[in-house]
Design an enzyme around this catalytic site. Structure first.
Site, PDB file in Angstrom:
ATOM      1  N   ASP A 215       0.818  -1.216   0.000  1.00 14.15           N
ATOM      2  CA  ASP A 215       0.000   0.000   0.000  1.00 14.15           C
ATOM      3  C   ASP A 215       0.855   1.271   0.000  1.00 14.15           C
ATOM      4  O   ASP A 215       0.723   2.125   0.881  1.00 14.15           O
ATOM      5  CB  ASP A 215      -0.960  -0.022   1.196  1.00 14.15           C
ATOM      6  CG  ASP A 215      -1.910  -1.205   1.132  1.00 14.15           C
ATOM      7  OD1 ASP A 215      -2.206  -1.673   0.012  1.00 14.15           O
ATOM      8  OD2 ASP A 215      -2.359  -1.672   2.196  1.00 14.15           O
TER       9      ASP A 215
ATOM     10  N   THR B  38      -2.371  -5.201  -4.428  1.00 13.31           N
ATOM     11  CA  THR B  38      -2.288  -3.760  -4.701  1.00 13.31           C
ATOM     12  C   THR B  38      -3.615  -3.066  -4.386  1.00 13.31           C
ATOM     13  O   THR B  38      -4.675  -3.692  -4.379  1.00 13.31           O
ATOM     14  CB  THR B  38      -1.980  -3.527  -6.202  1.00 13.31           C
ATOM     15  OG1 THR B  38      -2.951  -4.250  -6.984  1.00 13.31           O
ATOM     16  CG2 THR B  38      -0.590  -3.987  -6.560  1.00 13.31           C
TER      17      THR B  38
ATOM     18  N   ASP C  15      -6.909  -5.394  -4.866  1.00 12.71           N
ATOM     19  CA  ASP C  15      -7.908  -5.387  -3.774  1.00 12.71           C
ATOM     20  C   ASP C  15      -8.935  -4.285  -4.032  1.00 12.71           C
ATOM     21  O   ASP C  15      -9.126  -3.386  -3.220  1.00 12.71           O
ATOM     22  CB  ASP C  15      -7.144  -5.164  -2.461  1.00 12.71           C
ATOM     23  CG  ASP C  15      -7.999  -5.341  -1.214  1.00 12.71           C
ATOM     24  OD1 ASP C  15      -9.175  -5.703  -1.333  1.00 12.71           O
ATOM     25  OD2 ASP C  15      -7.457  -5.110  -0.116  1.00 12.71           O
TER      26      ASP C  15
ATOM     27  N   LYS D  63     -12.209  -4.455  -4.339  1.00 13.70           N
ATOM     28  CA  LYS D  63     -13.497  -4.603  -3.635  1.00 13.70           C
ATOM     29  C   LYS D  63     -14.651  -4.023  -4.462  1.00 13.70           C
ATOM     30  O   LYS D  63     -15.346  -3.092  -4.042  1.00 13.70           O
ATOM     31  CB  LYS D  63     -13.473  -3.935  -2.258  1.00 13.70           C
ATOM     32  CG  LYS D  63     -12.425  -4.506  -1.323  1.00 13.70           C
ATOM     33  CD  LYS D  63     -12.538  -3.907   0.057  1.00 13.70           C
ATOM     34  CE  LYS D  63     -11.463  -4.388   0.999  1.00 13.70           C
ATOM     35  NZ  LYS D  63     -10.111  -3.865   0.711  1.00 13.70           N
TER      36      LYS D  63
ATOM     37  N   ILE E  13     -23.695  -2.488  -9.268  1.00 14.61           N
ATOM     38  CA  ILE E  13     -24.485  -3.322 -10.171  1.00 14.61           C
ATOM     39  C   ILE E  13     -23.563  -3.928 -11.237  1.00 14.61           C
ATOM     40  O   ILE E  13     -22.493  -3.384 -11.538  1.00 14.61           O
ATOM     41  CB  ILE E  13     -25.628  -2.524 -10.842  1.00 14.61           C
ATOM     42  CG1 ILE E  13     -25.074  -1.351 -11.654  1.00 14.61           C
ATOM     43  CG2 ILE E  13     -26.632  -2.051  -9.799  1.00 14.61           C
ATOM     44  CD1 ILE E  13     -26.088  -0.726 -12.599  1.00 14.61           C
TER      45      ILE E  13
ATOM     46  N   ASN F   4     -23.549  -4.087 -14.479  1.00 10.32           N
ATOM     47  CA  ASN F   4     -23.163  -3.283 -15.640  1.00 10.32           C
ATOM     48  C   ASN F   4     -22.009  -2.329 -15.312  1.00 10.32           C
ATOM     49  O   ASN F   4     -21.130  -2.084 -16.137  1.00 10.32           O
ATOM     50  CB  ASN F   4     -24.391  -2.493 -16.124  1.00 10.32           C
ATOM     51  CG  ASN F   4     -24.102  -1.709 -17.382  1.00 10.32           C
ATOM     52  OD1 ASN F   4     -23.720  -2.276 -18.397  1.00 10.32           O
ATOM     53  ND2 ASN F   4     -24.241  -0.401 -17.301  1.00 10.32           N
TER      54      ASN F   4
HETATM   55  P1  5BU Z   1      -2.199  -3.559   6.989  1.00 11.37           P
HETATM   56  O1  5BU Z   1      -1.201  -2.492   6.745  1.00 11.37           O
HETATM   57  O2  5BU Z   1      -1.567  -4.958   7.172  1.00 11.37           O
HETATM   58  O3  5BU Z   1      -3.194  -3.209   8.069  1.00 11.37           O
HETATM   59  O4  5BU Z   1      -3.006  -3.616   5.608  1.00 11.37           O
HETATM   60  C1  5BU Z   1      -4.106  -4.440   5.439  1.00 11.37           C
HETATM   61  C2  5BU Z   1      -4.513  -4.455   3.992  1.00 11.37           C
HETATM   62  O5  5BU Z   1      -5.558  -5.395   3.815  1.00 11.37           O
HETATM   63  C3  5BU Z   1      -5.030  -3.123   3.482  1.00 11.37           C
HETATM   64  O6  5BU Z   1      -4.652  -3.027   2.113  1.00 11.37           O
HETATM   65  C4  5BU Z   1      -6.532  -3.232   3.600  1.00 11.37           C
HETATM   66  O7  5BU Z   1      -7.183  -2.483   2.601  1.00 11.37           O
HETATM   67  C5  5BU Z   1      -6.755  -4.715   3.394  1.00 11.37           C
HETATM   68  N1  5BU Z   1      -7.912  -5.298   4.107  1.00 11.37           N
HETATM   69  C6  5BU Z   1      -8.026  -5.317   5.485  1.00 11.37           C
HETATM   70  O8  5BU Z   1      -7.169  -4.817   6.180  1.00 11.37           O
HETATM   71  N2  5BU Z   1      -9.107  -5.912   6.069  1.00 11.37           N
HETATM   72  C7  5BU Z   1     -10.081  -6.489   5.363  1.00 11.37           C
HETATM   73  O9  5BU Z   1     -11.043  -7.040   5.927  1.00 11.37           O
HETATM   74  C8  5BU Z   1      -9.923  -6.478   3.954  1.00 11.37           C
HETATM   75  C9  5BU Z   1      -8.849  -5.889   3.354  1.00 11.37           C
HETATM   76 BR1  5BU Z   1     -11.182  -7.280   2.920  1.00 11.37          BR
END
Ligand code: 5BU
Length: 275
Positions: free
Chosen positions: A40, A63, A93, A95, A99, A101
């Site tokens: 991130d 990513t 990621d 998410k 809808i 389309n």
């Molecule tokens: P961290 O720095 O290890 O806290 O990052 C966690 C990553 O996983 C971050 O990119 C979130 O957007 C992602 N994530 C999360 O933390 N929890 C979730 O339930 C989901 C995604 Br789905």
């Protein structure tokens, strides 16, 4: 069947009907790593440097491509080259949650061209079944020339405090995964979910969904914005096949040393589960 898998990645790689799941397990076995780095960072150079440095120790790079301030062709080409060089898969990621389309346009084309470079994507099933059907259609489309190695993880649970992705929402996630199992390789969840037996679907003996668990950190219990952490050992004992760690690795004083620690702990926890 018991909910978490006690089979080795190698056994799962040879039996799995889904090409992307086979590839995931093959990579894990070859590299002795079940670590997904959540990369991130906010510039292309930082992303590519991180992937080049940590790539040998991870199975997957996750990513959030929309947080890059300078996304371009260079980002895509660089990521793809490093994925080949270090034998990792790319998970965007994104998410998706809209809808059918709309998500088709967000997945294929647009500014980010996610379908071109991301082996794995994820979606919430809050909009209902149509979102899964739409993404599956896009991946299978005739002009989709990027190979069969595409798959979807359904966001069945979240790690943040007060998450509403629980109960009937989680059960529907499993129902849709079973219905679209050619494209859905598994879940983002905090535990294995294959014991779920609902009015719409039941586990089948050959079912083998891949579980990705986020919120893995060896040095922190959470952050100030609701994130809740667990260790690699506890995530894998609950059924994670791949552990996802971000800040625990990339903000460590020595990220290379940190990733190797997560790799070691993740692998030992996996060996303990399959033995
Ligand atoms: P961290 O720095 O290890 O806290 O990052 C966690 C990553 O996983 C971050 O990119 C979130 O957007 C992602 N994530 C999360 O933390 N929890 C979730 O339930 C989901 C995604 Br789905």
């Amino acid at each position: 069947m018991s909910s978490k898998s006690h089979l080795t990645y190698g056994a799962r790689a040879s039996n799995h009907p889904n090409a992307l799941a086979r590839k995931l397990f093959q990579v894990a076995e070859a590299k002795k790593s079940n670590v997904t780095i959540s990369a991130d960072v906010t510039t292309t150079q930082e992303l590519l440097d991180l992937c080049d440095q940590l790539g040998p120790h991870v199975a997957v790079v996750k990513t959030h491509i929309d947080i890059l301030s300078d996304f371009s062709e260079k980002t895509i080409a660089g990521l793809q080259a490093l994925a080949v060089k270090h034998n990792f898969l790319i998970f965007e990621d994104r998410k998706f949650i809209d809808i059918g389309n709309t998500v088709q346009k967000q997945y294929h084309g647009g500014a980010l061209r996610i379908s071109e470079w991301a082996h794995i994507i994820n979606c919430s099933v809050l909009p209902g079944e149509g979102i899964v059907e739409a993404l599956a259609q896009t991946a299978a489309a005739r002009d989709f020339t990027y190979g069969p190695d595409r798959g979807l993880l359904i966001l069945a649970e979240m790690t943040s405090k007060g998450s509403l992705a629980t109960g009937p929402y989680t059960v529907s996630s499993v129902d849709y995964a079973r219905k679209y199992k050619e494209f859905v390789v598994g879940f983002v969840s905090t535990r294995a979910l294959s014991e779920i037996d609902s009015s719409a679907s039941s586990p089948s003996p050959e079912e083998d969904f891949v579980v990705f668990t986020t919120g893995v950190n060896l040095s922190s219990k959470g952050d100030k914005l609701g994130q809740q952490y667990q260790t690699p050992q506890s995530a894998i004992a609950r059924g994670a096949d791949f552990i996802i760690a971000g800040r625990g690795i990339y903000t460590a004083p020595d990220p290379l040393d940190a990733v190797q620690r997560y790799q070691r702990e993740g692998w030992e926890a996996y060996l303990a589960r399959v033995q």
